[in-house]
Design an enzyme around this catalytic site. Structure first.
Site, mmCIF file in Angstrom:
data_model
loop_
_atom_site.group_PDB
_atom_site.id
_atom_site.type_symbol
_atom_site.label_atom_id
_atom_site.label_comp_id
_atom_site.label_asym_id
_atom_site.label_seq_id
_atom_site.Cartn_x
_atom_site.Cartn_y
_atom_site.Cartn_z
ATOM 1 N N HIS A 59 1.432 4.812 -2.523
ATOM 2 C CA HIS A 59 1.185 5.694 -3.735
ATOM 3 C C HIS A 59 2.497 6.194 -3.876
ATOM 4 C CE1 HIS A 59 -3.180 5.503 -2.672
ATOM 5 N NE2 HIS A 59 -2.955 5.197 -1.380
ATOM 6 N N GLU A 118 -11.269 3.347 5.698
ATOM 7 C CA GLU A 118 -10.206 4.597 6.410
ATOM 8 C C GLU A 118 -10.973 5.541 6.987
ATOM 9 O OE1 GLU A 118 -8.106 6.703 3.051
ATOM 10 O OE2 GLU A 118 -6.478 7.331 4.578
ATOM 11 N N HIS A 140 -9.237 1.071 -1.462
ATOM 12 C CA HIS A 140 -9.329 1.683 -0.056
ATOM 13 C C HIS A 140 -10.827 1.616 0.384
ATOM 14 C CE1 HIS A 140 -5.453 3.442 -1.415
ATOM 15 N NE2 HIS A 140 -5.343 4.311 -0.568
ATOM 16 N N ASP A 184 1.813 3.993 2.815
ATOM 17 C CA ASP A 184 0.720 4.857 2.240
ATOM 18 C C ASP A 184 1.505 6.114 1.518
ATOM 19 O OD1 ASP A 184 -1.874 5.457 1.676
ATOM 20 O OD2 ASP A 184 -2.504 6.365 3.478
ATOM 21 N N ASP A 185 1.720 6.937 2.020
ATOM 22 C CA ASP A 185 2.431 8.358 1.609
ATOM 23 C C ASP A 185 3.496 8.796 2.278
ATOM 24 O OD1 ASP A 185 0.064 8.651 -0.773
ATOM 25 O OD2 ASP A 185 -1.024 8.807 1.093
ATOM 26 N N HIS A 204 0.970 -1.220 0.051
ATOM 27 C CA HIS A 204 0.033 -0.010 0.069
ATOM 28 C C HIS A 204 0.957 1.442 0.049
ATOM 29 C CE1 HIS A 204 -3.692 2.185 1.786
ATOM 30 N NE2 HIS A 204 -2.906 2.870 1.147
HETATM 31 N N1 ADE Z 1 -4.397 8.752 -2.198
HETATM 32 C C1 ADE Z 1 -3.056 8.771 -1.644
HETATM 33 N N2 ADE Z 1 -3.318 8.338 -0.326
HETATM 34 C C2 ADE Z 1 -4.320 8.317 -0.069
HETATM 35 C C3 ADE Z 1 -5.247 7.545 1.175
HETATM 36 N N3 ADE Z 1 -4.612 7.355 2.277
HETATM 37 N N4 ADE Z 1 -6.553 7.384 1.004
HETATM 38 C C4 ADE Z 1 -7.236 7.684 -0.095
HETATM 39 N N5 ADE Z 1 -6.619 8.103 -1.310
HETATM 40 C C5 ADE Z 1 -5.231 8.256 -1.103
HETATM 41 ZN ZN ZN Z 2 -3.500 4.733 0.230
#
Ligand code: ADE
Ligand code: ZN
Length: 309
Positions: free
Chosen positions: A10, A187, A184, A265-266, A8
């Site tokens: 991006h 969340e 997703h 994630d990011d 997971h």
């Molecule tokens: N795009 C990038 N990170 C995300 C996240 N945590 N939830 C939804 N979309 C995303």
């Molecule tokens: Zn994500």
């Protein structure tokens, strides 16, 4: 360092402020500031949407194949240093198409970086749920000439108000093309979004899924079918899906017998790459080596395309 897969992630969320500035200079794009610390200082988020606003704004510096190549190459280097042996990497083609960057450029740069990166890795094409199902279908059809360059489809961006059921048709088309399916769900959205992702989109993994824990029947289903959940602890704290790491439900998910994995994630925005997430769980939640080893084993079990070196 513990070997692990990252499932997971991006790629646009690995765009570090230093690279934002470098690419802006290279592409002659004006930024509100060229000071990396000033850029980083904006990374305080009230919720998912306030993060997405900054995430989409920063990625405007990505213009050329070389930009996408450099972005993915930098991620693979950092991931390798964190013990990652395999990565399944999300990308958001609509966020680039809408800025006039063609699919050819995005696929060209990302695929070349994965080929040269020296790590087992694959791409998953994500639909931006807040741009609706028609556009998702258009982008999937436009991507089918590149079918051999990605292994699956996902669903990301603003969750609440855009339930998985809207995307039934495009996920059916993806399934017919032999693409793997993730979304997703859970969340910010409730357990009903996770049910829909399973029943209507026929997803094989749930991204985040932390709110599934509010529904015991759903937990039983996830356990019985060994549906993996790609949990992102530092992300959940930074986007205020949980009040603090100490309140995170991940240990309880593991105790329930769920196939939990840990991911970043990011990472350019949330204060850590994947091993930093594992370490935070040890430090803040007292998770043991045994528990963290189990999670790392799950990450390989949950992968679609791991090719051992
Ligand atoms: N795009 C990038 N990170 C995300 C996240 N945590 N939830 C939804 N979309 C995303
Ligand atoms: Zn994500």
């Amino acid at each position: 360092m513990r070997p692990k897969a990252e499932l997971h992630l991006h790629i646009e969320g690995t765009l570090e402020p230093e690279l934002v500035v470098e690419l802006a200079r290279r592409n002659r794009i004006d930024l509100p500031t060229f000071d990396v610390e000033a850029i980083r200082a904006r990374y305080s988020f009230a919720n998912l949407q306030s993060f997405l606003d900054v995430y989409y704004e920063n990625m405007a510096v990505l213009r050329t194949e070389e930009d996408f190549y450099d972005l993915a190459t930098a991620y693979l280097r950092r991931a390798a240093a964190q013990g990652v042996r395999h990565a399944e990497i999300f990308f958001d083609p609509q966020a680039h198409l809408s800025r006039g960057v063609p699919l050819e450029v995005v696929f060209g740069g990302l695929s070349a970086a994965l080929k040269d990166g020296g790590m087992s890795a694959a791409l998953i094409l994500c639909f931006l749920r807040d741009r609706g199902p028609e556009e998702a279908e258009e982008v999937l059809r436009a991507a089918l000439p590149y079918r051999e360059r990605f292994i699956g489809v996902g669903l990301d961006s603003a969750e609440v108000g855009y339930p998985p059921s809207l995307f039934r048709r495009v996920f059916d088309i993806a399934a017919a093309e032999g693409l793997r399916r993730v979304a997703h769900a859970g969340e910010e959205g409730g357990p009903d979004y996770v049910w829909e992702a399973l029943d209507i989109l026929r997803v094989e993994r749930v991204d985040h899924g932390i709110r599934a824990m509010e529904d015991p029947q759903l937990v039983a289903r996830l356990r019985a079918e060994r549906i993996p959940l790609t949990v992102c602890p530092l992300s959940n704290v930074r986007l205020r899906a949980v009040p603090s790491l100490r309140d995170h439900i991940l240990p309880a998910m593991l105790d329930e017998g769920l196939v939990v994995t840990v991911n970043s994630d990011d990472p350019a925005y949330f204060g850590g790459y994947v091993d930093d997430n594992y370490e935070a769980l040890r430090r803040e939640l007292g998770m043991t080596d045994d528990q963290l080893d189990r999670i790392a084993r799950h990450s390989f079990e949950a992968s679609f395309a791991y090719e051992p070196a």
